[in-house]
Design an enzyme around this catalytic site. Sequence first.
Site, PDB file in Angstrom:
ATOM      1  N   PRO A 229       7.702  -6.757   1.137  1.00 25.27           N
ATOM      2  CA  PRO A 229       7.105  -8.011   0.702  1.00 25.27           C
ATOM      3  C   PRO A 229       7.651  -9.156   1.557  1.00 25.27           C
ATOM      4  O   PRO A 229       8.855  -9.271   1.724  1.00 25.27           O
ATOM      5  CB  PRO A 229       7.572  -8.163  -0.755  1.00 25.27           C
ATOM      6  CG  PRO A 229       8.526  -7.056  -1.022  1.00 25.27           C
ATOM      7  CD  PRO A 229       8.700  -6.249   0.209  1.00 25.27           C
ATOM      8  N   MET A 230       6.766  -9.983   2.113  1.00 26.15           N
ATOM      9  CA  MET A 230       7.205 -11.100   2.950  1.00 26.15           C
ATOM     10  C   MET A 230       6.417 -12.343   2.598  1.00 26.15           C
ATOM     11  O   MET A 230       5.177 -12.368   2.722  1.00 26.15           O
ATOM     12  CB  MET A 230       7.039 -10.745   4.431  1.00 26.15           C
ATOM     13  CG  MET A 230       8.045  -9.729   4.937  1.00 26.15           C
ATOM     14  SD  MET A 230       7.725  -9.195   6.641  1.00 26.15           S
ATOM     15  CE  MET A 230       6.451  -7.944   6.371  1.00 26.15           C
TER      16      MET A 230
ATOM     17  N   GLN B 104       6.222  -8.050  -6.069  1.00 32.92           N
ATOM     18  CA  GLN B 104       7.618  -8.482  -6.137  1.00 32.92           C
ATOM     19  C   GLN B 104       7.706  -9.849  -6.801  1.00 32.92           C
ATOM     20  O   GLN B 104       6.953 -10.767  -6.471  1.00 32.92           O
ATOM     21  CB  GLN B 104       8.238  -8.561  -4.746  1.00 32.92           C
ATOM     22  CG  GLN B 104       9.737  -8.862  -4.795  1.00 32.92           C
ATOM     23  CD  GLN B 104      10.364  -9.029  -3.428  1.00 32.92           C
ATOM     24  OE1 GLN B 104      10.159 -10.024  -2.762  1.00 32.92           O
ATOM     25  NE2 GLN B 104      11.152  -8.035  -3.015  1.00 32.92           N
TER      26      GLN B 104
ATOM     27  N   CYS C  72      16.476 -12.491  -1.174  1.00 31.19           N
ATOM     28  CA  CYS C  72      16.022 -13.645  -0.395  1.00 31.19           C
ATOM     29  C   CYS C  72      17.183 -14.605  -0.129  1.00 31.19           C
ATOM     30  O   CYS C  72      17.870 -15.031  -1.061  1.00 31.19           O
ATOM     31  CB  CYS C  72      14.912 -14.380  -1.129  1.00 31.19           C
ATOM     32  SG  CYS C  72      14.289 -15.815  -0.228  1.00 31.19           S
TER      33      CYS C  72
ATOM     34  N   ASN D  80      16.268  -0.823   4.885  1.00 30.48           N
ATOM     35  CA  ASN D  80      15.431  -1.867   5.474  1.00 30.48           C
ATOM     36  C   ASN D  80      16.241  -2.649   6.503  1.00 30.48           C
ATOM     37  O   ASN D  80      17.397  -2.972   6.265  1.00 30.48           O
ATOM     38  CB  ASN D  80      14.916  -2.784   4.352  1.00 30.48           C
ATOM     39  CG  ASN D  80      14.258  -4.054   4.852  1.00 30.48           C
ATOM     40  OD1 ASN D  80      14.608  -5.138   4.394  1.00 30.48           O
ATOM     41  ND2 ASN D  80      13.328  -3.958   5.756  1.00 30.48           N
ATOM     42  N   GLY D  81      15.602  -2.940   7.637  1.00 29.09           N
ATOM     43  CA  GLY D  81      16.248  -3.770   8.647  1.00 29.09           C
ATOM     44  C   GLY D  81      16.091  -3.236  10.053  1.00 29.09           C
ATOM     45  O   GLY D  81      16.487  -2.103  10.338  1.00 29.09           O
TER      46      GLY D  81
ATOM     47  N   ALA E  91       9.544  -4.330   7.839  1.00 28.91           N
ATOM     48  CA  ALA E  91       9.288  -5.735   7.512  1.00 28.91           C
ATOM     49  C   ALA E  91       8.664  -6.474   8.695  1.00 28.91           C
ATOM     50  O   ALA E  91       7.538  -6.198   9.082  1.00 28.91           O
ATOM     51  CB  ALA E  91      10.583  -6.398   7.040  1.00 28.91           C
ATOM     52  N   ARG E  92       9.405  -7.391   9.309  1.00 25.23           N
ATOM     53  CA  ARG E  92       8.823  -8.338  10.263  1.00 25.23           C
ATOM     54  C   ARG E  92       8.104  -7.683  11.439  1.00 25.23           C
ATOM     55  O   ARG E  92       7.130  -8.232  11.961  1.00 25.23           O
ATOM     56  CB  ARG E  92       9.924  -9.264  10.798  1.00 25.23           C
ATOM     57  CG  ARG E  92      10.471 -10.235   9.757  1.00 25.23           C
ATOM     58  CD  ARG E  92      11.668 -10.991  10.294  1.00 25.23           C
ATOM     59  NE  ARG E  92      12.797 -10.108  10.563  1.00 25.23           N
ATOM     60  CZ  ARG E  92      13.826 -10.431  11.337  1.00 25.23           C
ATOM     61  NH1 ARG E  92      13.852 -11.613  11.941  1.00 25.23           N
ATOM     62  NH2 ARG E  92      14.831  -9.575  11.520  1.00 25.23           N
TER      63      ARG E  92
END
Length: 357
Positions: A39-40, A98, A129, A232-233, A256-257
């Site tokens: 989720p972003m 989320q 966050c 994650n990462g 993610a990104r």
Amino acid sequence: MDTPHQFDLTGIEPTTEDLKLPPLKIGDMVIDPPILQAPMAGFTNYAFRQIVRGYGGAGLLATEMVNARGFHWLDEHEAEFPDRLWGVEDEARPLAVQIWDNQPEVMAKVGRRLVEEFKVSVVDINFGCPVKQVTEKAHSGSYLLRVPERMGQIISKLVEACAPTPVTAKIRLGCSMDSINANDIAQVVEQSGAAALTVHGRVAAQFFKGEADWERISEIKSHLKKIPLIGNGDLDSAEKVYRAFRNFDVDGVMIARACLGRPWLFAQAAAAIAGKPIPPEPTLVEQRDCMLKHYDLVVQRFGESKGTLLMRKFACCYAQGKSGARHFRKHVANVATPQEFYEVVEKHFPIETPAPA
């Protein structure tokens, strides 16, 4: 400061071996492949998720994070639901929503509403966050890593309110390098009834700087008795996803990104872990066409004016890493109408690979 474990891909050939991973289960739901879309905020809206679904490879998609208190206020005043829930009611499943806040009762009410009315597959809680508006002003997100007992209260209330729909949590390693407490937090998350834990391998103080520490993510697994651990990462290639599964003790991964301008990354990663040939990058023309399809979906929802403004940041993501990206970003950052957008794309989006020097 400790040096985080880096991804060293030397000697790895991810297309030669099916990792034969056990199923990733969140509650009674099997996530296949065990690759999740993060989720972003500001990015993972319905339009983006539809683009990802078109390519395949993501076992579980997620919305942008939703402010539970804001949702609750809109609900009480019979106002429209937040834009961040655009498309959720009719979207294909599985799908996670989320939410974030620090009030257990409010979170529970919102969670129940998501389950009863929106029929979501998973309710995820944001405890990771690092943005000041969420942490310092609202005492939510990664701020709550300082208050494990409050985290436990929030999770317990949500689990009770959302049953039998699974509740999951996403955290960071800690608030700062001298207060890493993810091992202890993991136990709180599990004991409070969560069905899975996702860990971003940085502390909140790092935001997105430095490198994710996958060694520390992996260490958390030994502190969990039954729920899955999702890492994650820095997963910006199919090879890194393959390596995360092969070398670290995780049950799933979350991208993610890196997927924002490359929504086909999930399909590439899914092929890698299955021992299949990794699909090549789409041609630059195909990538441009994907971006234009994305733009059309955004405009359909928000109208030409707002949709064009919202698409600026997505367009920059699609150009990232390409020859001429800076030139394209300079022009697309100022578009205000569909005509201007299409003209900039036609003139400046990189569609040719430069010849070798």
